[in-house]
Design a protein around this motif. Structure first.
Motif, PDB file in Angstrom:
ATOM      1  N   VAL A  33       3.840  27.919  29.253  1.00 50.24           N
ATOM      2  CA  VAL A  33       4.897  28.744  29.228  1.00 50.24           C
ATOM      3  C   VAL A  33       4.474  30.266  29.905  1.00 50.24           C
ATOM      4  CG1 VAL A  33       6.388  30.429  27.652  1.00 50.24           C
ATOM      5  CG2 VAL A  33       5.753  27.942  26.899  1.00 50.24           C
ATOM      6  N   ASN A  34       5.461  30.752  30.714  1.00 47.67           N
ATOM      7  CA  ASN A  34       4.978  31.869  31.342  1.00 47.67           C
ATOM      8  C   ASN A  34       6.433  32.894  31.310  1.00 47.67           C
ATOM      9  OD1 ASN A  34       3.655  33.681  32.803  1.00 47.67           O
ATOM     10  ND2 ASN A  34       3.813  32.834  34.743  1.00 47.67           N
ATOM     11  N   LEU A  35       6.185  33.995  31.151  1.00 53.87           N
ATOM     12  CA  LEU A  35       6.972  35.045  30.957  1.00 53.87           C
ATOM     13  C   LEU A  35       7.078  36.192  32.017  1.00 53.87           C
ATOM     14  CD1 LEU A  35       9.729  35.996  29.629  1.00 53.87           C
ATOM     15  CD2 LEU A  35       8.202  37.494  28.288  1.00 53.87           C
ATOM     16  N   ILE A  36       7.872  36.302  33.151  1.00 49.89           N
ATOM     17  CA  ILE A  36       7.493  36.977  34.261  1.00 49.89           C
ATOM     18  C   ILE A  36       8.498  38.136  34.690  1.00 49.89           C
ATOM     19  CG2 ILE A  36       7.545  36.876  37.026  1.00 49.89           C
ATOM     20  CD1 ILE A  36       7.115  33.746  36.509  1.00 49.89           C
ATOM     21  N   SER A  37       8.058  39.418  34.730  1.00 52.10           N
ATOM     22  CA  SER A  37       8.840  40.401  35.207  1.00 52.10           C
ATOM     23  C   SER A  37       9.295  40.481  36.456  1.00 52.10           C
ATOM     24  CB  SER A  37       7.970  41.742  34.774  1.00 52.10           C
ATOM     25  OG  SER A  37       6.845  41.814  35.404  1.00 52.10           O
ATOM     26  N   GLU A  38      10.383  41.342  36.939  1.00 50.67           N
ATOM     27  CA  GLU A  38      10.759  41.745  38.361  1.00 50.67           C
ATOM     28  C   GLU A  38       9.667  42.092  39.356  1.00 50.67           C
ATOM     29  OE1 GLU A  38      15.072  42.547  39.246  1.00 50.67           O
ATOM     30  OE2 GLU A  38      14.759  43.853  37.586  1.00 50.67           O
ATOM     31  N   PHE A  39       8.809  43.057  38.728  1.00 51.47           N
ATOM     32  CA  PHE A  39       7.705  43.478  39.760  1.00 51.47           C
ATOM     33  C   PHE A  39       6.405  42.520  39.179  1.00 51.47           C
ATOM     34  CE2 PHE A  39       4.157  46.017  41.114  1.00 51.47           C
ATOM     35  CZ  PHE A  39       4.645  46.228  42.363  1.00 51.47           C
ATOM     36  N   ASN A 142      10.327  52.978  37.490  1.00 52.29           N
ATOM     37  CA  ASN A 142      10.561  52.243  38.743  1.00 52.29           C
ATOM     38  C   ASN A 142      11.059  53.268  39.768  1.00 52.29           C
ATOM     39  OD1 ASN A 142      11.347  50.889  41.121  1.00 52.29           O
ATOM     40  ND2 ASN A 142      11.993  49.012  39.905  1.00 52.29           N
ATOM     41  N   GLY A 143      10.197  53.880  40.545  1.00 56.45           N
ATOM     42  CA  GLY A 143      10.647  55.096  41.525  1.00 56.45           C
ATOM     43  C   GLY A 143      11.558  54.746  42.568  1.00 56.45           C
ATOM     44  N   ASN A 144      11.827  53.058  42.845  1.00 57.12           N
ATOM     45  CA  ASN A 144      12.590  52.635  43.790  1.00 57.12           C
ATOM     46  C   ASN A 144      13.936  52.687  43.509  1.00 57.12           C
ATOM     47  OD1 ASN A 144      10.693  51.982  45.852  1.00 57.12           O
ATOM     48  ND2 ASN A 144      10.115  50.159  44.883  1.00 57.12           N
ATOM     49  N   LEU A 145      14.280  52.623  42.116  1.00 58.61           N
ATOM     50  CA  LEU A 145      15.799  52.381  41.703  1.00 58.61           C
ATOM     51  C   LEU A 145      16.359  53.962  41.755  1.00 58.61           C
ATOM     52  CD1 LEU A 145      15.428  50.620  38.179  1.00 58.61           C
ATOM     53  CD2 LEU A 145      16.251  49.847  40.371  1.00 58.61           C
ATOM     54  N   GLY A 146      15.777  55.205  41.610  1.00 62.47           N
ATOM     55  CA  GLY A 146      16.496  56.231  41.804  1.00 62.47           C
ATOM     56  C   GLY A 146      15.776  57.414  41.190  1.00 62.47           C
ATOM     57  N   ASN A 311      14.509  44.569  42.550  1.00 60.72           N
ATOM     58  CA  ASN A 311      15.337  44.950  41.847  1.00 60.72           C
ATOM     59  C   ASN A 311      16.636  44.285  42.017  1.00 60.72           C
ATOM     60  OD1 ASN A 311      13.852  47.402  40.819  1.00 60.72           O
ATOM     61  ND2 ASN A 311      13.916  47.914  42.951  1.00 60.72           N
ATOM     62  N   LYS A 312      16.628  42.893  42.031  1.00 62.08           N
ATOM     63  CA  LYS A 312      17.794  42.158  42.174  1.00 62.08           C
ATOM     64  C   LYS A 312      18.918  42.424  41.433  1.00 62.08           C
ATOM     65  CE  LYS A 312      14.755  38.549  44.286  1.00 62.08           C
ATOM     66  NZ  LYS A 312      13.468  39.115  44.054  1.00 62.08           N
ATOM     67  N   ASN A 313      18.542  42.827  40.208  1.00 61.04           N
ATOM     68  CA  ASN A 313      19.704  43.116  39.160  1.00 61.04           C
ATOM     69  C   ASN A 313      20.166  44.478  39.196  1.00 61.04           C
ATOM     70  OD1 ASN A 313      20.251  40.164  38.039  1.00 61.04           O
ATOM     71  ND2 ASN A 313      17.929  40.588  37.781  1.00 61.04           N
ATOM     72  N   MET A 314      19.524  45.392  39.478  1.00 60.07           N
ATOM     73  CA  MET A 314      19.998  46.745  39.496  1.00 60.07           C
ATOM     74  C   MET A 314      20.255  47.622  41.118  1.00 60.07           C
ATOM     75  SD  MET A 314      19.444  47.500  36.253  1.00 60.07           S
ATOM     76  CE  MET A 314      19.107  49.166  36.138  1.00 60.07           C
ATOM     77  N   GLU A 315      21.053  48.466  40.790  1.00 58.78           N
ATOM     78  CA  GLU A 315      21.419  49.140  42.132  1.00 58.78           C
ATOM     79  C   GLU A 315      20.487  50.158  42.279  1.00 58.78           C
ATOM     80  OE1 GLU A 315      24.827  52.006  42.643  1.00 58.78           O
ATOM     81  OE2 GLU A 315      25.705  50.176  43.605  1.00 58.78           O
ATOM     82  N   ALA A 316      19.963  50.430  43.228  1.00 56.64           N
ATOM     83  CA  ALA A 316      19.170  51.169  43.916  1.00 56.64           C
ATOM     84  C   ALA A 316      19.745  52.406  44.726  1.00 56.64           C
ATOM     85  CB  ALA A 316      17.673  50.750  44.704  1.00 56.64           C
ATOM     86  N   ILE A 382      23.053  54.021  49.118  1.00 52.94           N
ATOM     87  CA  ILE A 382      22.920  52.730  48.342  1.00 52.94           C
ATOM     88  C   ILE A 382      21.764  52.028  49.506  1.00 52.94           C
ATOM     89  CG2 ILE A 382      23.777  50.585  47.363  1.00 52.94           C
ATOM     90  CD1 ILE A 382      26.506  52.039  47.517  1.00 52.94           C
ATOM     91  N   SER A 383      20.632  51.615  48.594  1.00 53.62           N
ATOM     92  CA  SER A 383      19.556  50.815  49.219  1.00 53.62           C
ATOM     93  C   SER A 383      19.766  49.465  49.153  1.00 53.62           C
ATOM     94  CB  SER A 383      18.315  51.125  48.673  1.00 53.62           C
ATOM     95  OG  SER A 383      17.378  50.330  49.016  1.00 53.62           O
ATOM     96  N   THR A 384      19.714  48.798  50.339  1.00 56.53           N
ATOM     97  CA  THR A 384      20.239  47.217  50.266  1.00 56.53           C
ATOM     98  C   THR A 384      18.954  46.227  50.745  1.00 56.53           C
ATOM     99  OG1 THR A 384      21.082  47.494  52.566  1.00 56.53           O
ATOM    100  CG2 THR A 384      22.715  47.562  50.780  1.00 56.53           C
ATOM    101  N   GLY A 385      17.876  46.991  51.182  1.00 56.12           N
ATOM    102  CA  GLY A 385      16.744  46.295  51.745  1.00 56.12           C
ATOM    103  C   GLY A 385      15.237  47.061  51.277  1.00 56.12           C
ATOM    104  N   SER A 386      14.421  47.139  52.104  1.00 58.00           N
ATOM    105  CA  SER A 386      13.062  47.523  51.775  1.00 58.00           C
ATOM    106  C   SER A 386      13.350  49.186  51.853  1.00 58.00           C
ATOM    107  CB  SER A 386      12.115  46.917  52.715  1.00 58.00           C
ATOM    108  OG  SER A 386      12.286  47.398  53.944  1.00 58.00           O
ATOM    109  N   THR A 387      11.835  49.757  51.626  1.00 58.20           N
ATOM    110  CA  THR A 387      11.973  51.200  51.549  1.00 58.20           C
ATOM    111  C   THR A 387      12.739  51.955  52.455  1.00 58.20           C
ATOM    112  OG1 THR A 387       9.637  50.801  50.514  1.00 58.20           O
ATOM    113  CG2 THR A 387      10.237  53.012  51.209  1.00 58.20           C
TER     114      THR A 387
END
Length: 443
Positions: A33-39, A142-146, A311-316, A382-387
């Motif tokens: 069993v493994n539980l994995i976070s987005e980061f 998460n500083g990448n989200l906003g 952040n596949k599920n959250m808008e940055a 709206i960010s759609t890619g990397s940094t």
């Protein structure tokens, strides 16, 4: 000596028994069993947002009526009916923790008081518990989200000016990017007053990978036309995740109203090697001219590091609003970004989406210009890619309409003219990059 040998033998026997018991338990359960976070680099639960995780369950043998439960303490986060497994099958299913945890100083990377969440995953087969395993995650913003958390910076600022004349925007080329090992840079700006005078002039300097918590600009020596200048404002953000999460990205603002000259101007920046890298600088000059247009200028200053990665599920995104603005014949919106490459960002202006608006490099500072109807403006970056580093925005409401642009049905503008990247109309554009209908085009 004999006592020591006897003790060592007892310890070895106990360790051997523990290994045998552990192996027997793993064999009996037949589950991994493994539980994995987005980061994934550092297993992290985000503060200030929901959390999307992945539950991986592998069964070595056939199994029926399998149920997975995810707990925090005694509280169930999610119950998942996993059905039947064939031997050697692995299933990956989403888990959503909707708890919004507060963003505080304790959610900053490497804080001595970082807190943890411990999830417990229980696997049941036919109602019988087979596995119970815990997974700890540190809670970080998460500083990448906003930017919901303020690092040592000023609050976002708004500047407002009204005058008659012209607004000039000058951006240095990407080649002027100053890497972290460089120690000196000289930028040249040519400003034409055409008989006018300076109303206001601001120099904007963005940076990245600052290793000093209070901002590397403290270690800079800066002069404009030979006179030492000091910042009037600074804005800072950071990724806050992973190995480089503590490095700062930001914007430093200088008022050079009394220093900018008609003709050639020089900005010199000196710094210590090994700290921040510095993006190309940008100079905004408002020139008084009694024969020009009435200008209402609004500058929203900020620096917000954004990235869609992890952040596949959250808008940055980062939203700025220009409210209660003056009425004019038309307006221009200038949006600045550093490290803005193709495929990394969209703009949403008053609900209208403009896709893939950036054509820069990882070393450039770029401006997106949109000619729009006058009125209140909401601009979403709206960010759609990397940094990408979202910076200041400027709204210029123009009282007269010298270019011949007119409003048409549904409040939209039609633009037949080309504009260069400084917002100046070009009558006969040659090869290059221009603004047409609010978007960058290449001729």
């Amino acid at each position: 000596m004999m006592k020591t040998m006897k003790t060592n033998l007892m310890v070895r026997a106990a360790m051997t028994l523990l290994v045998l018991l552990t192996s027997a338990t793993a064999w009996a359960d037949n589950y991994t069993v493994n539980l994995i976070s987005e980061f994934k680099n550092v297993p992290t639960i985000y503060a200030g947002s929901p959390n999307y995780l992945s539950l991986e369950v592998y069964s070595e043998v056939d199994a029926a009526d399998v149920v997975a439960q995810v707990f925090i303490g005694e509280e169930i986060v999610e119950t998942i009916e996993m059905g039947n497994f064939m031997g050697g099958e692995k299933k990956i299913l989403p888990v959503v923790d909707w708890t919004i945890r507060p963003v505080t100083e304790n959610t900053v990377l490497s804080n001595d008081n970082n807190e943890y969440i411990i999830y417990k995953v229980v696997i049941k087969e036919g109602g019988v518990e087979k596995v119970s395993q815990e997974f700890p995650f540190v809670i970080l913003y998460n500083g990448n989200l906003g930017k919901d958390y303020e690092y040592p910076i000023a609050n976002p600022g708004m500047r407002q000016f009204t005058f008659t004349g012209e607004v000039k925007v000058m951006v240095q080329e990407a080649e002027t990017f100053m890497n972290n090992n460089a120690t000196s840079r000289e930028d040249a700006f040519t400003v034409e007053f055409k008989g006018g005078s300076v109303n206001k002039a601001f120099l904007y300097v963005a940076y990245n990978w600052d290793k000093v918590a209070a901002g590397d600009y403290n270690d800079w020596t800066t002069t404009f036309n030979g006179t030492t200048i000091a910042p009037i404002a600074n804005y800072r953000d950071q990724m806050n995740l992973g190995t480089y999460g503590g490095y700062g990205y930001g914007l430093v603002v200088y008022d050079v109203t009394d220093l900018v000259a008609d003709g050639n101007n020089t900005f010199v920046l000196e710094k210590a090697a090994g700290n921040a890298s510095v993006y190309p600088s940008e100079l905004t000059v408002m020139v008084n001219d009694p024969t020009g247009d009435l200008m209402h200028v609004y500058i929203h200053e900020e620096a917000d590091l954004l990235a869609k990665t992890y952040n596949k599920n959250m808008e940055a995104s980062f939203t700025s609003k220009f409210e209660n603005v003056a009425v004019g014949d038309h307006a221009k919106l200038y949006v600045f970004a550093a490290g803005a490459q193709a495929g990394e960002g969209n703009m949403e202006i008053n609900g209208s989406l403009y896709e893939d608006v950036w054509w820069g490099t990882s070393s450039s500072l770029d401006v997106y210009i949109s000619v729009i109807p006058d009125g209140d403006i909401t601009a979403k970056f709206i960010s759609t890619g990397s940094t990408i580093l979202a910076l200041h925005q400027m709204l210029v409401v123009i009282g007269d309409d010298p270019s011949g642009m007119k409003l048409i049905d549904h409040g939209q503008l039609t633009i037949d003219e080309y504009y260069d990247l400084q917002g100046r109309r070009v009558n006969n554009p040659t090869k290059g990059v221009y603004i047409l209908n609010g978007k960058k085009v290449v001729k």
